[in-house]
Design an enzyme around this catalytic site. Structure first.
Site, mmCIF file in Angstrom:
data_model
loop_
_atom_site.group_PDB
_atom_site.id
_atom_site.type_symbol
_atom_site.label_atom_id
_atom_site.label_comp_id
_atom_site.label_asym_id
_atom_site.label_seq_id
_atom_site.Cartn_x
_atom_site.Cartn_y
_atom_site.Cartn_z
ATOM 1 N N GLY A 12 0.888 -1.296 -0.282
ATOM 2 C CA GLY A 12 0.029 0.267 0.038
ATOM 3 C C GLY A 12 0.566 1.260 -0.227
ATOM 4 N N SER A 13 2.250 1.469 -0.322
ATOM 5 C CA SER A 13 2.789 2.295 -0.368
ATOM 6 C C SER A 13 2.357 3.557 -1.914
ATOM 7 C CB SER A 13 4.407 2.194 -0.894
ATOM 8 O OG SER A 13 4.355 1.133 -2.360
ATOM 9 N N ASN A 14 2.095 2.883 -2.932
ATOM 10 C CA ASN A 14 0.430 3.900 -3.573
ATOM 11 C C ASN A 14 -0.471 4.574 -2.557
ATOM 12 O OD1 ASN A 14 1.865 4.478 -6.149
ATOM 13 N ND2 ASN A 14 2.598 1.845 -6.238
ATOM 14 N N LEU A 87 -9.142 -9.436 -9.965
ATOM 15 C CA LEU A 87 -9.882 -9.248 -11.406
ATOM 16 C C LEU A 87 -10.630 -8.562 -11.099
ATOM 17 C CD1 LEU A 87 -9.751 -9.283 -14.490
ATOM 18 C CD2 LEU A 87 -11.347 -11.154 -14.583
ATOM 19 N N VAL A 88 -11.499 -7.418 -11.160
ATOM 20 C CA VAL A 88 -12.806 -6.810 -11.026
ATOM 21 C C VAL A 88 -13.703 -7.154 -11.858
ATOM 22 C CG1 VAL A 88 -13.551 -4.837 -10.743
ATOM 23 C CG2 VAL A 88 -11.407 -4.413 -9.837
ATOM 24 N N ASN A 102 -6.808 1.666 -12.895
ATOM 25 C CA ASN A 102 -5.337 0.583 -12.298
ATOM 26 C C ASN A 102 -4.384 1.245 -12.960
ATOM 27 O OD1 ASN A 102 -4.741 -1.633 -11.230
ATOM 28 N ND2 ASN A 102 -3.765 -2.121 -13.651
ATOM 29 N N HIS A 104 -0.554 -0.185 -13.746
ATOM 30 C CA HIS A 104 0.217 -0.878 -14.058
ATOM 31 C C HIS A 104 1.831 -0.976 -14.019
ATOM 32 C CE1 HIS A 104 1.091 -5.343 -15.245
ATOM 33 N NE2 HIS A 104 1.953 -5.433 -16.084
HETATM 34 C C1 GAR Z 1 2.581 -1.193 -7.752
HETATM 35 O O1 GAR Z 1 3.742 -1.078 -8.093
HETATM 36 C C2 GAR Z 1 1.650 -1.057 -8.584
HETATM 37 O O2 GAR Z 1 1.737 -1.193 -10.322
HETATM 38 C C3 GAR Z 1 1.913 -2.980 -8.671
HETATM 39 O O3 GAR Z 1 1.400 -3.409 -7.569
HETATM 40 C C4 GAR Z 1 2.864 -2.396 -6.686
HETATM 41 C C5 GAR Z 1 2.259 -2.164 -5.512
HETATM 42 O O4 GAR Z 1 3.437 -1.716 -4.519
HETATM 43 N N1 GAR Z 1 0.179 -3.439 -9.719
HETATM 44 C C6 GAR Z 1 0.105 -4.335 -10.385
HETATM 45 O O5 GAR Z 1 1.362 -5.119 -10.472
HETATM 46 C C7 GAR Z 1 -1.357 -4.682 -10.756
HETATM 47 N N2 GAR Z 1 -0.957 -5.846 -12.054
HETATM 48 P P1 GAR Z 1 2.239 -1.107 -2.609
HETATM 49 O O6 GAR Z 1 1.163 -1.777 -2.932
HETATM 50 O O7 GAR Z 1 3.052 -0.604 -3.039
HETATM 51 O O8 GAR Z 1 1.581 -0.073 -3.469
#
Ligand code: GAR
Length: 191
Positions: A12-14, A87-88, A102, A104
């Site tokens: 969840g850093s994003n 998948l949503v 989303n 990616h």
């Molecule tokens: C992020 O890099 C995001 O782009 C990726 O998971 C990571 C989550 O990091 N998403 C996917 O790969 C979706 N296909 P976070 O939990 O630290 O935000």
């Protein structure tokens, strides 16, 4: 005020970066964080940020009606998938048409699809000897990593880069761009 829900499955850093970006905004706020894993670190982050969280099982998520009702009760306008691995189902897309994005961690259409998440994506980029990677922010359409692309940003991949090196560069791009792009998309919905 626009209310954003973030769906996340892991660290969840994003989610935290987006929540902080909008923390002082009078235009939009992160109102709820939805996790599909009770052990996801994003739930700790939500607590620290003082943001409500909802944890759902996979079957509760797939059933959709209950969670959609909870989102509507909270006047959620927009859904952000930030490291969300399920998948949503179409029901969410029908409830929030053009309002679910989303991120990616690669340049779609390359290195996307089922099973392509997190470190798997960066391993795939290195294995393919790609000279660049990046991020793709797109609308979701019911298939893994498909749907209209709003934004891409790139970073170089050096022959000596490990998947972890690529992950770091991609994360930096995510933190830099994702909140702004969300804000821009929200503004286009006002028009
Ligand atoms: C992020 O890099 C995001 O782009 C990726 O998971 C990571 C989550 O990091 N998403 C996917 O790969 C979706 N296909 P976070 O939990 O630290 O935000």
């Amino acid at each position: 005020m626009k209310n954003i829900a973030i769906f996340a499955s892991g660290s969840g850093s994003n989610a935290e970066n987006i929540a902080n970006y909008f923390a002082n905004s009078d235009y939009a706020q992160v109102s709820v964080i939805v996790a599909n894993n009770p052990n996801a670190y994003v739930l700790e982050r939500a607590k620290k940020l003082g943001i409500e969280s909802i944890t759902v099982t996979k079957s509760q998520f797939m059933e959709a009606d209950t969670l959609i009702a909870e989102l509507k009760e909270r006047n959620i306008d927009f859904i952000v998938l930030a490291g969300f691995l399920l998948l949503v189902p179409q029901k969410y897309i029908d409830a929030y048409p053009g309002r679910i994005v989303n991120i990616h961690p690669a340049l779609l259409p390359k290195h996307g699809g089922k099973g392509m998440y997190g470190s798997h994506v960066h391993e795939s980029v290195v294995a393919a000897c790609d000279t660049e990677s990046g991020i793709t922010i797109h609308l979701i359409d019911g298939n893994y990593d498909k749907g209209t692309t709003f934004f891409q940003a790139t970073c170089p991949v050096l022959p000596t880069d490990t998947p972890d090196d690529v992950a770091q560069k991609v994360h930096a791009l995510e933190y830099e761009h994702f909140p702004h792009v969300i804000e821009e998309i929200l503004h286009t919905l006002d028009k």
